[in-house]
Structures are given as structure tokens and as C-alpha cells.
Design an enzyme around this catalytic site. Structure first.
Site, PDB file in Angstrom:
ATOM      1  N   SER A 134      -5.779   1.980  -6.096  1.00 50.55           N
ATOM      2  CA  SER A 134      -5.142   2.312  -4.812  1.00 50.55           C
ATOM      3  C   SER A 134      -6.151   3.037  -3.941  1.00 50.55           C
ATOM      4  O   SER A 134      -7.030   3.756  -4.454  1.00 50.55           O
ATOM      5  CB  SER A 134      -3.941   3.228  -5.062  1.00 50.55           C
ATOM      6  OG  SER A 134      -3.477   3.763  -3.835  1.00 50.55           O
ATOM      7  N   TYR A 137      -0.497  10.885  -8.754  1.00 53.45           N
ATOM      8  CA  TYR A 137      -0.619   9.407  -8.707  1.00 53.45           C
ATOM      9  C   TYR A 137      -2.042   9.031  -8.298  1.00 53.45           C
ATOM     10  O   TYR A 137      -2.657   8.132  -8.900  1.00 53.45           O
ATOM     11  CB  TYR A 137       0.393   8.836  -7.720  1.00 53.45           C
ATOM     12  CG  TYR A 137       0.176   7.381  -7.357  1.00 53.45           C
ATOM     13  CD1 TYR A 137       0.527   6.354  -8.222  1.00 53.45           C
ATOM     14  CD2 TYR A 137      -0.381   7.035  -6.113  1.00 53.45           C
ATOM     15  CE1 TYR A 137       0.319   5.017  -7.871  1.00 53.45           C
ATOM     16  CE2 TYR A 137      -0.582   5.709  -5.765  1.00 53.45           C
ATOM     17  CZ  TYR A 137      -0.232   4.702  -6.642  1.00 53.45           C
ATOM     18  OH  TYR A 137      -0.441   3.380  -6.294  1.00 53.45           O
TER      19      TYR A 137
HETATM   20  N1  LIG Z   1       2.661  -1.102  -2.560  1.00 55.73           N
HETATM   21  C1  LIG Z   1       1.649  -0.303  -2.198  1.00 55.73           C
HETATM   22  O1  LIG Z   1       1.625   0.256  -1.077  1.00 55.73           O
HETATM   23  C2  LIG Z   1       0.512  -0.058  -3.159  1.00 55.73           C
HETATM   24  C3  LIG Z   1      -0.648   0.541  -2.662  1.00 55.73           C
HETATM   25  C4  LIG Z   1      -1.704   0.770  -3.518  1.00 55.73           C
HETATM   26  C5  LIG Z   1      -1.605   0.431  -4.844  1.00 55.73           C
HETATM   27  N2  LIG Z   1      -0.473  -0.149  -5.316  1.00 55.73           N
HETATM   28  C6  LIG Z   1      -0.433  -0.485  -6.743  1.00 55.73           C
HETATM   29  O2  LIG Z   1      -0.136  -1.851  -6.885  1.00 55.73           O
HETATM   30  C7  LIG Z   1       0.537  -2.081  -8.118  1.00 55.73           C
HETATM   31  C8  LIG Z   1       1.801  -2.876  -7.842  1.00 55.73           C
HETATM   32  O3  LIG Z   1       2.604  -2.119  -6.953  1.00 55.73           O
HETATM   33  P1  LIG Z   1       3.813  -2.756  -6.120  1.00 55.73           P
HETATM   34  O4  LIG Z   1       3.819  -2.075  -4.816  1.00 55.73           O
HETATM   35  O5  LIG Z   1       3.776  -4.228  -6.209  1.00 55.73           O
HETATM   36  O6  LIG Z   1       5.042  -2.180  -6.976  1.00 55.73           O
HETATM   37  P2  LIG Z   1       6.548  -2.651  -7.108  1.00 55.73           P
HETATM   38  O7  LIG Z   1       6.912  -3.639  -6.047  1.00 55.73           O
HETATM   39  O8  LIG Z   1       7.345  -1.423  -7.267  1.00 55.73           O
HETATM   40  O9  LIG Z   1       6.523  -3.444  -8.505  1.00 55.73           O
HETATM   41  C9  LIG Z   1       6.169  -2.724  -9.643  1.00 55.73           C
HETATM   42  C10 LIG Z   1       6.055  -3.673 -10.822  1.00 55.73           C
HETATM   43  O10 LIG Z   1       5.712  -2.884 -11.968  1.00 55.73           O
HETATM   44  C11 LIG Z   1       6.713  -3.062 -12.957  1.00 55.73           C
HETATM   45  N3  LIG Z   1       6.984  -1.799 -13.637  1.00 55.73           N
HETATM   46  C12 LIG Z   1       7.387  -0.627 -13.095  1.00 55.73           C
HETATM   47  N4  LIG Z   1       7.578   0.282 -14.052  1.00 55.73           N
HETATM   48  C13 LIG Z   1       7.296  -0.327 -15.235  1.00 55.73           C
HETATM   49  C14 LIG Z   1       7.321   0.071 -16.584  1.00 55.73           C
HETATM   50  N5  LIG Z   1       7.712   1.292 -16.974  1.00 55.73           N
HETATM   51  N6  LIG Z   1       6.969  -0.830 -17.512  1.00 55.73           N
HETATM   52  C15 LIG Z   1       6.608  -2.087 -17.169  1.00 55.73           C
HETATM   53  N7  LIG Z   1       6.561  -2.538 -15.919  1.00 55.73           N
HETATM   54  C16 LIG Z   1       6.924  -1.657 -14.960  1.00 55.73           C
HETATM   55  C17 LIG Z   1       7.951  -3.550 -12.235  1.00 55.73           C
HETATM   56  O11 LIG Z   1       8.770  -4.283 -13.119  1.00 55.73           O
HETATM   57  P3  LIG Z   1      10.378  -4.336 -12.959  1.00 55.73           P
HETATM   58  O12 LIG Z   1      10.665  -4.535 -11.509  1.00 55.73           O
HETATM   59  O13 LIG Z   1      10.814  -5.488 -13.799  1.00 55.73           O
HETATM   60  O14 LIG Z   1      10.896  -3.032 -13.482  1.00 55.73           O
HETATM   61  C18 LIG Z   1       7.352  -4.389 -11.123  1.00 55.73           C
HETATM   62  O15 LIG Z   1       7.055  -5.678 -11.588  1.00 55.73           O
HETATM   63  C19 LIG Z   1       0.791  -0.700  -8.710  1.00 55.73           C
HETATM   64  O16 LIG Z   1      -0.181  -0.408  -9.677  1.00 55.73           O
HETATM   65  C20 LIG Z   1       0.649   0.228  -7.523  1.00 55.73           C
HETATM   66  O17 LIG Z   1       0.269   1.529  -7.902  1.00 55.73           O
HETATM   67  C21 LIG Z   1       0.584  -0.409  -4.508  1.00 55.73           C
END
Ligand SMILES: NC(=O)c1ccc[n+]([C@@H]2O[C@H](COP(=O)([O-])OP(=O)(O)OC[C@H]3O[C@@H](n4cnc5c(N)ncnc54)[C@H](OP(=O)(O)O)[C@@H]3O)[C@@H](O)[C@H]2O)c1
Length: 254
Positions: A149, A163
Site C-alpha cells: 500500500s 496497518y
Molecule cells: N482498497 C484500497 O484502497 C487499498 C489501498 C492499498 C492497498 N490495498 C490492499 O489491497 C489488498 C486488497 O484490498 P481490497 O481493497 O481489495 O479489499 P477488500 O475489497 O476488502 O477485499 C478483501 C479480500 O480479502 C479477503 N479477506 C479479508 N479478511 C480475510 C481473512 N481473515 N482471511 C482470508 N481472506 C480475508 C476477503 O475475503 P472475503 O470477502 O471472502 O471475506 C476479500 O477477498 C489488501 O491487501 C489491501 O491492504 C487496498
């Protein structure tokens, strides 16, 4: 033209049910990967992503795994090998943030859980994947992409400093493993998204975070998940054959 006889890459994408992971899965399916997709609770969404990937020609294994549970995490590589017989890629994508707020107000139990998902699970899963991929151990090499991130370098003050710390740990993992496993045929890189339109912000208590942050982003908007997936796909492609230990920031200029 005769169909290619090269074996299809087999890649695990954690958190493939939603958001960035779902976009990565569909993009890699487009690029010819077979996939093991993990989810924790969003089974229907994961199956829908898998169905979309299958229409793109991919074979897809959907696995339920709670990454706070080290036994669930340890089962992922064996399940993938049982299905496909090989493993050539891993995207450590699944992650959580925390309730957004000041550092003084953090809840240590929440931090503990977040660190298990964002740091301990990738450590364990990546070790299992490297045991299969390493050419020194009889493997065929591979590619690992860690989703970090922009917070890893901004520190995310007044938002979620722990985080940000977890993502800095992921950056360090990439650098160390790129050096340790480059001689063993494995490239390891990071994609660092900036704020992206997914439900992660609602889970952190700020569903409108992308709109709220847009004025502070040089490109004046948040990212769409497919724009992060494009960066991940780059590291799996032939154009990145000599790229390892890199951090590709997809942050709109921040
Ligand atoms: N969105 C942003 O602004 C952003 C920015 C920078 C970095 N990121 C990083 O990008 C990655 C994806 O983020 P996202 O925004 O796509 O998140 P998201 O839409 O909230 O999706 C999170 C994913 O992780 C899974 N997950 C959550 N808790 C879990 C657990 N305890 N065990 C196994 N799987 C779990 C969820 O599965 P279920 O739905 O089935 O529970 C879902 O598939 C993360 O590492 C996040 O830190 C995101």
C-alpha cells in the site's frame, strides 16, 4: 496457428472474492493463468469471480481459508498442487485495514488480528509456495507479487499507522526474498496501490474514503481495481522477466 503446448501458469490469489483480488483473478485468467482463489466469507462472490475466469478459459479452484488461521493458510499450497499438479505464481492480496482513527485510540486485539492476516499469513503462505517453486528444491521457479500500500511509505497518520507498518513489512519481505530466491528462479515484486474503490473502506468505517481523499491525490481520483490488476499482471508478463525486488506504486502520483 497451432495451439501453444506450454503449460499454463498456475497462480494462487488470496482474497479473490472481492475488490482488487477479484480484478487480479480476472486479469490473470485473461492472460492464460489457471487459478486457486481464496475467500473467507464471500463464497457467492468468489464463485462468481471463478465463473467469470472460467469463461475466459481458466481452470479455477475456489478455496475457503481464514488467514487468521495458520492451518487454513498451510492447506492452500497442498490443495493447489492436488488440483493442478504445479504452482508457478502467488499473489498475496488478502488484507484488512483497521477502524480509521488516531494512534492513541487503537485496539490491540484488532492490531493483532490485522497483523496475522497482513503479515503472518503471507510469511507462512509464501514459504510454502517457495518450497515448491525453488529450482534448488526441484521446482520450476515462479513469480510472487505482494500487495502492499502507499500507506507503507506515508505512514497513514491519524488513519491506521499499524496497518501502514504491516505493509512496510510486506515491502521488506519483497526485498529480502527477491535477493534470497532470485538465484532459485523466483522473482518477487510489490504492487503498492493508493486508495482504490473497494469495500475495504466501509469495513474501516469510512465508506467515502476514496471521494474524501481524491483532492489530495495528484490525479484527483482514487484507483479502480482493474488498474491495480494491470500492475500485477505486468510482473507476471514477459516484460518483467528481469524485474525483481521492485515496488510499483499505483497511487495516482502520491
Ligand atoms: N482498497 C484500497 O484502497 C487499498 C489501498 C492499498 C492497498 N490495498 C490492499 O489491497 C489488498 C486488497 O484490498 P481490497 O481493497 O481489495 O479489499 P477488500 O475489497 O476488502 O477485499 C478483501 C479480500 O480479502 C479477503 N479477506 C479479508 N479478511 C480475510 C481473512 N481473515 N482471511 C482470508 N481472506 C480475508 C476477503 O475475503 P472475503 O470477502 O471472502 O471475506 C476479500 O477477498 C489488501 O491487501 C489491501 O491492504 C487496498
Amino acid at each position: 496457428m497451432a495451439p501453444s503446448t506450454r503449460p499454463r501458469p498456475v497462480t494462487i490469489v488470496t482474497g479473490g472474492s472481492r475488490g482488487i483480488g477479484a480484478a487480479v483473478a480476472e486479469r490473470l485468467a485473461t492472460d492464460g493463468h489457471d487459478l486457486a482463489l481464496t475467500y473467507r466469507v464471500a463464497r457467492d462472490e468468489a464463485e462468481a469471480v471463478a465463473a467469470a475466469c472460467r469463461t475466459l478459459g481458466a481452470r479455477v479452484l475456489v478455496i475457503r481459508a481464514d488467514l487468521t488461521d495458520l492451518d487454513d493458510t498451510a492447506a492452500l499450497v497442498p490443495a493447489t498442487l492436488a488440483e493442478f499438479g504445479r504452482l508457478t505464481g502467488l499473489v498475496n492480496n488478502a488484507g484488512v485495514t483497521m477502524r480509521i482513527g488516531d494512534y492513541i485510540d487503537i485496539d490491540l486485539a484488532e492490531v493483532d488480528r490485522m497483523l496475522r492476516i497482513n503479515v503472518l499469513a503471507p510469511i507462512s503462505l509464501t514459504r510454502a509456495a517457495l518450497e515448491v517453486m525453488s529450482t534448488q528444491r526441484g521446482g520450476e521457479g515462479g513469480t510472487i507479487v505482494n500487495i502492499s500500500s502507499g500507506a507503507a511509505t506515508s505512514g497513514a497518520p491519524n488513519t491506521y499507522v499499524p496497518y501502514a507498518m504491516s505493509k512496510a513489512a510486506i515491502n521488506a519481505m519483497t526485498i529480502g526474498l527477491a535477493k534470497e530466491f532470485g538465484p532459485q528462479g523466483v522473482r518477487v515484486n510489490t504492487v503498492s496501490p493508493g486508495t482504490t474503490y473497494t469495500t475495504i473502506h466501509a469495513d474501516g468505517g469510512r465508506p467515502n474514503a476514496p471521494e474524501e481523499r481524491a483532492p489530495g491525490i495528484p490525479l484527483r481520483r482514487a484507483a479502480h481495481p482493474h488498474e491495480i490488476a494491470d500492475a500485477v499482471a505486468y510482473f507476471f508478463g514477459p516484460g518483467a522477466a528481469f524485474t525483481s525486488g521492485a515496488d510499483l506504486r499505483v497511487t495516482g502520483g502520491n
